[in-house]
Design a protein around this motif. Structure first.
Motif, mmCIF file in Angstrom:
data_model
loop_
_atom_site.group_PDB
_atom_site.id
_atom_site.type_symbol
_atom_site.label_atom_id
_atom_site.label_comp_id
_atom_site.label_asym_id
_atom_site.label_seq_id
_atom_site.Cartn_x
_atom_site.Cartn_y
_atom_site.Cartn_z
ATOM 1 N N LEU A 116 0.829 -1.202 0.000
ATOM 2 C CA LEU A 116 0.000 0.000 0.000
ATOM 3 C C LEU A 116 0.865 1.255 0.000
ATOM 4 C CD1 LEU A 116 -2.856 1.260 0.190
ATOM 5 C CD2 LEU A 116 -2.551 1.263 2.668
ATOM 6 N N GLY A 117 1.922 1.250 0.800
ATOM 7 C CA GLY A 117 2.819 2.400 0.832
ATOM 8 C C GLY A 117 3.428 2.677 -0.527
ATOM 9 N N MET A 118 3.835 1.604 -1.226
ATOM 10 C CA MET A 118 4.406 1.774 -2.563
ATOM 11 C C MET A 118 3.363 2.313 -3.530
ATOM 12 S SD MET A 118 6.028 -1.072 -5.133
ATOM 13 C CE MET A 118 4.460 -1.912 -5.231
ATOM 14 N N LEU A 119 2.136 1.777 -3.469
ATOM 15 C CA LEU A 119 1.075 2.225 -4.373
ATOM 16 C C LEU A 119 0.734 3.692 -4.156
ATOM 17 C CD1 LEU A 119 -1.313 -0.873 -4.192
ATOM 18 C CD2 LEU A 119 0.142 -0.219 -6.121
ATOM 19 N N CYS A 120 0.749 4.106 -2.888
ATOM 20 C CA CYS A 120 0.417 5.505 -2.574
ATOM 21 C C CYS A 120 1.426 6.479 -3.166
ATOM 22 C CB CYS A 120 0.323 5.706 -1.065
ATOM 23 S SG CYS A 120 -1.147 4.980 -0.317
ATOM 24 N N GLU A 121 2.649 6.024 -3.405
ATOM 25 C CA GLU A 121 3.655 6.880 -4.017
ATOM 26 C C GLU A 121 3.459 7.005 -5.521
ATOM 27 O OE1 GLU A 121 7.465 5.371 -2.970
ATOM 28 O OE2 GLU A 121 7.262 5.839 -0.828
ATOM 29 N N LEU A 122 2.651 6.081 -6.094
ATOM 30 C CA LEU A 122 2.463 6.056 -7.544
ATOM 31 C C LEU A 122 1.164 6.698 -8.001
ATOM 32 C CD1 LEU A 122 3.666 2.385 -8.226
ATOM 33 C CD2 LEU A 122 4.976 4.501 -8.499
ATOM 34 N N SER A 123 0.122 6.622 -7.174
ATOM 35 C CA SER A 123 -1.175 7.200 -7.530
ATOM 36 C C SER A 123 -2.037 7.293 -6.278
ATOM 37 C CB SER A 123 -1.879 6.339 -8.583
ATOM 38 O OG SER A 123 -2.492 5.209 -7.995
ATOM 39 N N PRO A 124 -3.127 8.069 -6.314
ATOM 40 C CA PRO A 124 -4.080 8.028 -5.200
ATOM 41 C C PRO A 124 -4.642 6.621 -5.052
ATOM 42 C CG PRO A 124 -4.514 9.890 -6.639
ATOM 43 C CD PRO A 124 -3.515 9.037 -7.353
ATOM 44 N N VAL A 125 -4.914 6.210 -3.815
ATOM 45 C CA VAL A 125 -5.372 4.842 -3.544
ATOM 46 C C VAL A 125 -6.684 4.882 -2.773
ATOM 47 C CG1 VAL A 125 -4.839 2.656 -2.394
ATOM 48 C CG2 VAL A 125 -3.027 3.935 -3.540
ATOM 49 N N TYR A 126 -7.600 3.977 -3.165
ATOM 50 C CA TYR A 126 -8.856 3.778 -2.430
ATOM 51 C C TYR A 126 -8.932 2.314 -2.018
ATOM 52 C CZ TYR A 126 -13.856 3.506 -1.418
ATOM 53 O OH TYR A 126 -15.073 3.310 -0.808
ATOM 54 N N THR A 127 -9.268 2.052 -0.762
ATOM 55 C CA THR A 127 -9.345 0.668 -0.276
ATOM 56 C C THR A 127 -10.744 0.341 0.237
ATOM 57 O OG1 THR A 127 -8.676 1.227 1.994
ATOM 58 C CG2 THR A 127 -6.913 0.709 0.426
ATOM 59 N N CYS A 128 -11.069 -0.947 0.160
ATOM 60 C CA CYS A 128 -12.317 -1.473 0.725
ATOM 61 C C CYS A 128 -11.978 -2.634 1.653
ATOM 62 C CB CYS A 128 -13.257 -1.983 -0.366
ATOM 63 S SG CYS A 128 -14.019 -0.705 -1.373
ATOM 64 N N GLU A 129 -12.820 -2.839 2.651
ATOM 65 C CA GLU A 129 -12.639 -3.964 3.571
ATOM 66 C C GLU A 129 -13.370 -5.176 2.989
ATOM 67 O OE1 GLU A 129 -14.167 -1.755 6.828
ATOM 68 O OE2 GLU A 129 -12.198 -1.319 7.652
ATOM 69 N N ASP A 130 -12.623 -5.987 2.253
ATOM 70 C CA ASP A 130 -13.201 -7.097 1.493
ATOM 71 C C ASP A 130 -13.293 -8.401 2.279
ATOM 72 O OD1 ASP A 130 -13.375 -5.542 -0.828
ATOM 73 O OD2 ASP A 130 -11.332 -6.053 -1.432
ATOM 74 N N ASN A 131 -12.473 -8.555 3.298
ATOM 75 C CA ASN A 131 -12.249 -9.888 3.857
ATOM 76 C C ASN A 131 -12.632 -10.040 5.316
ATOM 77 O OD1 ASN A 131 -11.193 -11.126 1.482
ATOM 78 N ND2 ASN A 131 -9.338 -9.914 1.752
ATOM 79 N N THR A 132 -13.535 -9.176 5.787
ATOM 80 C CA THR A 132 -14.001 -9.271 7.169
ATOM 81 C C THR A 132 -15.518 -9.345 7.197
ATOM 82 O OG1 THR A 132 -13.975 -6.858 7.314
ATOM 83 C CG2 THR A 132 -12.048 -8.037 8.162
ATOM 84 N N LEU A 133 -16.032 -9.843 8.307
ATOM 85 C CA LEU A 133 -17.482 -9.818 8.516
ATOM 86 C C LEU A 133 -17.961 -8.400 8.760
ATOM 87 C CD1 LEU A 133 -18.153 -12.876 10.868
ATOM 88 C CD2 LEU A 133 -19.093 -12.540 8.584
ATOM 89 N N LEU A 134 -17.180 -7.663 9.529
ATOM 90 C CA LEU A 134 -17.544 -6.305 9.922
ATOM 91 C C LEU A 134 -16.544 -5.310 9.367
ATOM 92 C CD1 LEU A 134 -18.225 -7.140 13.654
ATOM 93 C CD2 LEU A 134 -19.994 -6.452 12.029
ATOM 94 N N GLU A 135 -17.013 -4.130 9.010
ATOM 95 C CA GLU A 135 -16.112 -3.047 8.674
ATOM 96 C C GLU A 135 -15.698 -2.337 9.962
ATOM 97 O OE1 GLU A 135 -17.879 -0.561 5.747
ATOM 98 O OE2 GLU A 135 -18.106 -2.183 4.291
#
Length: 424
Positions: A116-135
Motif C-alpha cells: 500500500l505504501g508503494m502504491l500511494c507513491e504512484l497514484s491516489p489509492v482507495y481501499t475497501c474492507e473485502d475480507n471481514t465480517l464487519l467493517e
C-alpha cells in the motif's frame, strides 16, 4: 476516460468483492492486476523461504481460475512478479493507461501494508474492507478499545450484529490490451495424496462447491460441533479455511449461507459453531490490524523485546529440525508433521498439539514454528496463523499458558491408532 488500476490481494473472487465492484462501478476502464510471489516471508529470521509445493499449487490454481473467469468476460488479468522491478512495472502501467486511482483491499499484514505504501507513491489509492465480517466503522466499540480477549469481543459483536449484504458481481467492461505486461504462470501438475483431508483445487468455484456441499448437499454442518476435532477425512470440518485465506470465499458469503441454512432447515449448536469460528477469524484480523508488526515478536504484543544467546539458538535448531521432519520422541506429533509436509494441510487439533509441543516441550522459539506453518499450509493466513501461535505461546491477547499433554491428546483423539498408522 476514467481509468483505475485494480490490485487483487487476498480476495481472488468476482462475487461479494466490494473493492472490485467499486472499481467497475466508478471507472470506465479497469486494469486488473495480481502480484505473484513464490516465497513465504520467514519473519522470525528476516529471510525468505520457498513456499511449500501444495500451498504454491493452491495459490496458482486460484489465480488461474480467476484469470480464466475474467477472460470469459473479455478482461485480461495482468500477473506481475514481486521482484526488484515491481515498482517500475506498476509505474509504467499507471503512466501508459493514464490511471487516475488505484483500488485494492484494505491492507492487513506487513506485506500488504508495504505494498500500500508503494502504491500511494504512484497514484491516489482507495481501499475497501473485502475480507471481514464487519467493517471497522461497524465494530460495536471504538477500534482502539478492541477487547483483549476473544470472549469479550464475541459477546460485544453478538449483541450488535451489523453484517453487510453480499455485493453482486460487477458489470465488466471488455478490453484486452494489457498482456504485454503480464508474466505467465504454469499450474503445477502435482498429484494430491490419496489420503489428504483437503483434496480440493484452489479457486472461487471450488470454494463455492465446497460451501454448497457442506451445507446443502451433505448437511454436515448440523454435526460440525461433534466432528470438528476429527483428524482423518474430508468431512470432520468445513475445510473453508483455504478458500477464506485467499479470498476465494468471503466470510460474509459463508455467514449468510449459514443463516439461510438455519432458516430453511435447522438451527443447532453446530450451525452456530461455524459462525463462532468465523468470529475467531474476525478477532484475529482486528488484533493484527491493531498490533501490526508486534505479532512477529518473540515476546509477543505486550512486553518489551529482549535479546537471545547464540548458544541457545544452536540448541533450539536441532530440536526444531526434528520437529519439522517428524522425528521427535512422540509418534502423535510426528504423524501430524508428516501429514503437513505431505499434503499442505493439518487438522485444527493437530495444529494445537504440534505447536504446544514445540513451544512447551521442546522449548523452541514459537516464531520458528509459525514460519514453518507459513511455508507449508495451503490455508496460510497471516492473521490466524501468527495470532494462534501467539495464543498458544501465551504471549498474545490472553497470557494464560496452554500446554497440551500429547499422550492424553493421542488417547482422546486417536485411541485406535488409525491416524498414527496413516501418517506415522
Amino acid at each position: 476516460m476514467k481509468t483505475c488500476l485494480y490490485i487483487f490481494q487476498n480476495n481472488l473472487r468476482l462475487l461479494d468483492n466490494p473493492s472490485l465492484y467499486y472499481a467497475y462501478h466508478n471507472f470506465d476502464r479497469v486494469v486488473p492486476i495480481v502480484i505473484w510471489q513464490d516465497y513465504a516471508n520467514g519473519y522470525e529470521r528476516g529471510s525468505q523461504q520457498k513456499m511449500g509445493k501444495f500451498r504454491k499449487q493452491f495459490l496458482i490454481e486460484s489465480i488461474a481460475e480467476l484469470q480464466y473467469e475474467l477472460l470469459k468476460k473479455g478482461v485480461d488479468l495482468v500477473i506481475l512478479r514481486k521482484d526488484a522491478d515491481l515498482t517500475e512495472n506498476l509505474a509504467e502501467i499507471i503512466a501508459h493507461y493514464e490511471v487516475q486511482k488505484t483500488i485494492t483491499s484494505y491492507p492487513i499484514g506487513t506485506y500488504a501494508q508495504e505494498l500500500l505504501g508503494m502504491l500511494c507513491e504512484l497514484s491516489p489509492v482507495y481501499t475497501c474492507e473485502d475480507n471481514t465480517l464487519l467493517e471497522k466503522d461497524d465494530l460495536p466499540f471504538d477500534f482502539h478499545q478492541l477487547p483483549k480477549t476473544f470472549t469479550s469481543f464475541r459477546k460485544k459483536v453478538e449483541q450488535e450484529w451489523n453484517i453487510r449484504e453480499e455485493v453482486p458481481m460487477p458489470e465488466f467492461s471488455k478490453w484486452d490490451d494489457t498482456q504485454q505486461y503480464s508474466i505467465k504462470l504454469e499450474v503445477p501438475s502435482i498429484a494430491r495424496p490419496p489420503n489428504t483431508a483437503f483434496p480440493y483445487k484452489g479457486g472461487e468455484e471450488s470454494g463455492r462447491n465446497r460451501l454448497n456441499y457442506y451445507l446443502w448437499e451433505s448437511e454436515a454442518i448440523t454435526t460440525y460441533k461433534q466432528t470438528r476435532n476429527g483428524m482423518i477425512g474430508e468431512q470432520y470440518s468445513t475445510k473453508f479455511s483455504a478458500f477464506l485465506a485467499l479470498g476465494c470465499l468471503s466470510p460474509v458469503t459463508i455467514y449468510h449461507a449459514v443463516r439461510d441454512f438455519e432458516a430453511e432447515h435447522t438451527t443447532n449448536e453446530s450451525t452456530y459453531w461455524v459462525i463462532f469460528e468465523l468470529l475467531w477469524r474476525e478477532f484475529f484480523y482486528w488484533v493484527t490490524e491493531k498490533q501490526r508488526s508486534k505479532i512477529f515478536r518473540k515476546e509477543g504484543i505486550y512486553t518489551k523485546e529482549g535479546n537471545r544467546q547464540s548458544d541457545q539458538i544452536q540448541q533450539e535448531q536441532h530440536k526444531f529440525e526434528e520437529w519439522c521432519t517428524g522425528k521427535t520422541a512422540h509418534s502423535f506429533i510426528n504423524a501430524n508433521m508428516h501429514e503437513l509436509v505431505a499434503t499442505g494441510f493439518m487438522s485444527n487439533r493437530g495444529r494445537q498439539n504440534v505447536a504446544s509441543y514445540l513451544i512447551h516441550h521442546l522449548q523452541v522459539d514459537w516464531r520458528w514454528g509459525a514460519a514453518f506453518f507459513e511455508q507449508h499450509l495451503l490455508d496460510y493466513d497471516v492473521c490466524n496463523n501468527w495470532c494462534n501461535w501467539l495464543y498458544l505461546a501465551g504471549v498474545g491477547n490472553d497470557p494464560r499458558s496452554r500446554v497440551f499433554n500429547p499422550d492424553r491428546q493421542q488417547q482422546n483423539y486417536d485411541a485406535d491408532g488409525k491416524y498414527v498408522a496413516l501418517w506415522g
